[in-house]
Design an enzyme around this catalytic site. Structure first.
Site, PDB file in Angstrom:
ATOM      1  N   MET A 153      34.185  39.844  42.149  1.00 37.14           N
ATOM      2  CA  MET A 153      33.803  38.772  41.618  1.00 37.14           C
ATOM      3  C   MET A 153      34.830  37.983  40.707  1.00 37.14           C
ATOM      4  O   MET A 153      34.740  37.267  39.830  1.00 37.14           O
ATOM      5  CB  MET A 153      32.538  38.932  40.847  1.00 37.14           C
ATOM      6  N   ALA A 168      38.151  37.548  38.213  1.00 42.07           N
ATOM      7  CA  ALA A 168      38.711  38.104  36.911  1.00 42.07           C
ATOM      8  C   ALA A 168      39.500  39.472  37.170  1.00 42.07           C
ATOM      9  O   ALA A 168      39.108  40.539  36.584  1.00 42.07           O
ATOM     10  CB  ALA A 168      37.566  38.117  35.956  1.00 42.07           C
ATOM     11  N   GLY A 207      42.273  47.575  37.866  1.00 38.60           N
ATOM     12  CA  GLY A 207      41.346  48.354  38.941  1.00 38.60           C
ATOM     13  C   GLY A 207      41.233  47.670  40.274  1.00 38.60           C
ATOM     14  O   GLY A 207      41.061  48.350  41.244  1.00 38.60           O
ATOM     15  N   HIS A 208      40.926  46.566  39.966  1.00 41.09           N
ATOM     16  CA  HIS A 208      40.983  45.708  41.480  1.00 41.09           C
ATOM     17  C   HIS A 208      42.160  45.972  42.164  1.00 41.09           C
ATOM     18  O   HIS A 208      41.933  46.209  43.612  1.00 41.09           O
ATOM     19  CB  HIS A 208      40.604  44.359  41.365  1.00 41.09           C
ATOM     20  N   GLN A 268      22.906  38.047  41.980  1.00 36.57           N
ATOM     21  CA  GLN A 268      23.004  39.339  41.399  1.00 36.57           C
ATOM     22  C   GLN A 268      22.834  39.259  39.835  1.00 36.57           C
ATOM     23  O   GLN A 268      22.797  40.371  39.425  1.00 36.57           O
ATOM     24  CB  GLN A 268      23.907  40.159  41.891  1.00 36.57           C
ATOM     25  N   GLY A 306      35.087  50.359  43.791  1.00 35.61           N
ATOM     26  CA  GLY A 306      35.468  51.361  42.703  1.00 35.61           C
ATOM     27  C   GLY A 306      34.001  52.049  42.130  1.00 35.61           C
ATOM     28  O   GLY A 306      33.205  51.851  41.876  1.00 35.61           O
ATOM     29  N   LYS A 341      33.498  52.949  39.372  1.00 33.98           N
ATOM     30  CA  LYS A 341      33.005  52.672  38.035  1.00 33.98           C
ATOM     31  C   LYS A 341      31.535  52.233  38.097  1.00 33.98           C
ATOM     32  O   LYS A 341      30.734  52.631  37.333  1.00 33.98           O
ATOM     33  CB  LYS A 341      33.516  51.469  37.321  1.00 33.98           C
ATOM     34  N   SER A 390      37.180  46.477  33.281  1.00 34.65           N
ATOM     35  CA  SER A 390      36.254  46.013  33.766  1.00 34.65           C
ATOM     36  C   SER A 390      36.469  44.580  33.369  1.00 34.65           C
ATOM     37  O   SER A 390      36.949  44.100  32.391  1.00 34.65           O
ATOM     38  CB  SER A 390      34.961  46.405  32.853  1.00 34.65           C
ATOM     39  N   SER A 391      36.006  43.420  34.212  1.00 33.68           N
ATOM     40  CA  SER A 391      36.164  42.068  33.899  1.00 33.68           C
ATOM     41  C   SER A 391      35.536  41.560  32.753  1.00 33.68           C
ATOM     42  O   SER A 391      35.875  40.586  32.049  1.00 33.68           O
ATOM     43  CB  SER A 391      35.467  41.175  35.213  1.00 33.68           C
TER      44      SER A 391
END
Ligand code: PAF
Length: 287
Positions: A33, A35, A39-40, A64, A150, A152, A188-189
Site C-alpha cells: 500500500m 509508504a 521491509g518492503h 480493507q 512480510g 509481520k 511498518s508504514s
C-alpha cells in the site's frame, strides 16, 4: 538495468506481462500500500533474487479499512515510493486508481473463513475480506508466478495462503522475515505517524513479546504469560491492547499450551494514540 516503468491500468499491465511471459520470464509481485520502507525493499530484493521480472504494486485499498480516519491518514508517498523502487531494480510499478480497481457496479468480496477470524479479523471487521479481494485481483491482474509478503502481517499471509489453496490460484506465496529497527521495533508504514514519545514507547511491543515467548518456552503457563504481557504493554504506555495470543502457525488455532510438532507464534496488536501496531514472534519449542 532497464528503467522502471509505471503502469496504472490493467490493460497496460497485462500487455507488459504478456510480453515477458512470451519470452519465458518468471514474474514476481510484491503487493504493497506504498509508504515504502526497508521491509518492503527486502521483499523486492527477495523477488529479484528468485524471479526474472519484478512488479511492485502500490494501492491504498479502501475496502480493507474498517475506519474512515485510518484510510484518510494512511501515508501516501507515491513519488518517493517510485524513486525507491526504481533504485531497487523493479521492472514495473503498478499503481492503479481506485476507479481502475473498483469500477462502478463492483460487487464481489472474497471471504476466507477460519484463519481470518479473531486476532486482527476480530478487531477490524471486514478487513480480511478487503485484503483477500484486492490480493486476488492483483494476482489476476499481474498473472505473477510468485508473490512475496512480510511475516509481520502473519495472519494476512495465512489468509492469502488459504485463499490461494482453496481457489487453486496458480501462484506461489513466499513469506519473508519481519525487518526491524536497531532497537527491535518492526518496520511498518504506520511507524511514521508516531510522535517521538510514542516511538519510544513502541519498542516495548517487541521487547514484551520476546520476553513472553521466552517465558512460555521456559514453562510459564500460556494464559498467565499472555495476560502478563498485556499488562506490561499497558504499563509501558500503550493506550490499549487489542490482543496478545498464542496461535498455531499453520492454521492459527489458539493454543492453550505448546504442543510437540506444532510451531507456535505469539501475535499482538496494541494502540498508541490512533496508531495501531502489530507484531509477532515464533515461540521456540519447550526444552
Ligand atoms: O500488507 C499490505 O500492505 C496490504 O494489506 C496488501 C497485501 C498490499 C493488500 O492491500
Amino acid at each position: 538495468m532497464q528503467p522502471m516503468e509505471t503502469i496504472s491500468t490493467v490493460a497496460g499491465l497485462r500487455a507488459r506481462v504478456r510480453e515477458w511471459k512470451q519470452a519465458g520470464a518468471r514474474v514476481g509481485v510484491v503487493p504493497t500500500m506504498g509508504a515504502l520502507h526497508a521491509g518492503h525493499l527486502s521483499l523486492v530484493q527477495a523477488a529479484r533474487a528468485r524471479m526474472d521480472r519484478g512488479i511492485t504494486t502500490v494501492f491504498v485499498n479502501p475496502i480493507q479499512f474498517d475506519n474512515a480516519d485510518d484510510l484518510a491518514t494512511y501515508p501516501r508517498t507515491l513519488a518517493e515510493d517510485g524513486r525507491m523502487l526504481a533504485r531497487s531494480g523493479v521492472d514495473v510499478l503498478y499503481a492503479p486508481t481506485a476507479a481502475e480497481m473498483y469500477p462502478p457496479g463492483f460487487a464481489t468480496r472474497i471471504t476466507v473463513a477460519g484463519v481470518s477470524t479473531g486476532l486482527c479479523g476480530g478487531s477490524r471487521p471486514g478487513h480480511f475480506d478487503g485484503v483477500a479481494t484486492v490480493v486476488c485481483k492483483l494476482f489476476m491482474q499481474t498473472l505473477a508466478d510468485c508473490a512475496f509478503f512480510g511475516e509481520k502481517d502473519f495472519q494476512q499471509v495465512q489468509v492469502i495462503r488459504r485463499m490461494v489453496a482453496d481457489l487453486n490460484l496458480p501462484i506461489e506465496i513466499v513469506s519473508c522475515p519481519t525487518m526491524r529497527e536497531a532497537d527491535g521495533l518492526a518496520l511498518s508504514s504506520r511507524n511514521r505517524r508516531l510522535t517521538a514519545a510514542q516511538r519510544q514507547t513502541a519498542v516495548a511491543l517487541p521487547r514484551v513479546l520476546a520476553a513472553c515467548a521466552q517465558d512460555i518456552a521456559a514453562g510459564t503457563g500460556v494464559a498467565a504469560a499472555l495476560s502478563g504481557a498485556a499488562d506490561h504493554l499497558a504499563a509501558a504506555g500503550f493506550d490499549s491492547v487489542d490482543y496478545v495470543e498464542l496461535r498455531a502457525e499453520t492454521d492459527l488455532r489458539p493454543l492453550a499450551t505448546l504442543l510437540p510438532g506444532t510451531p507456535a507464534r505469539l501475535l499482538a496488536a496494541a494502540w498508541l494514540g490512533d496508531v495501531r501496531l502489530i507484531d509477532g514472534m515464533p515461540v521456540p519449542p519447550r526444552g
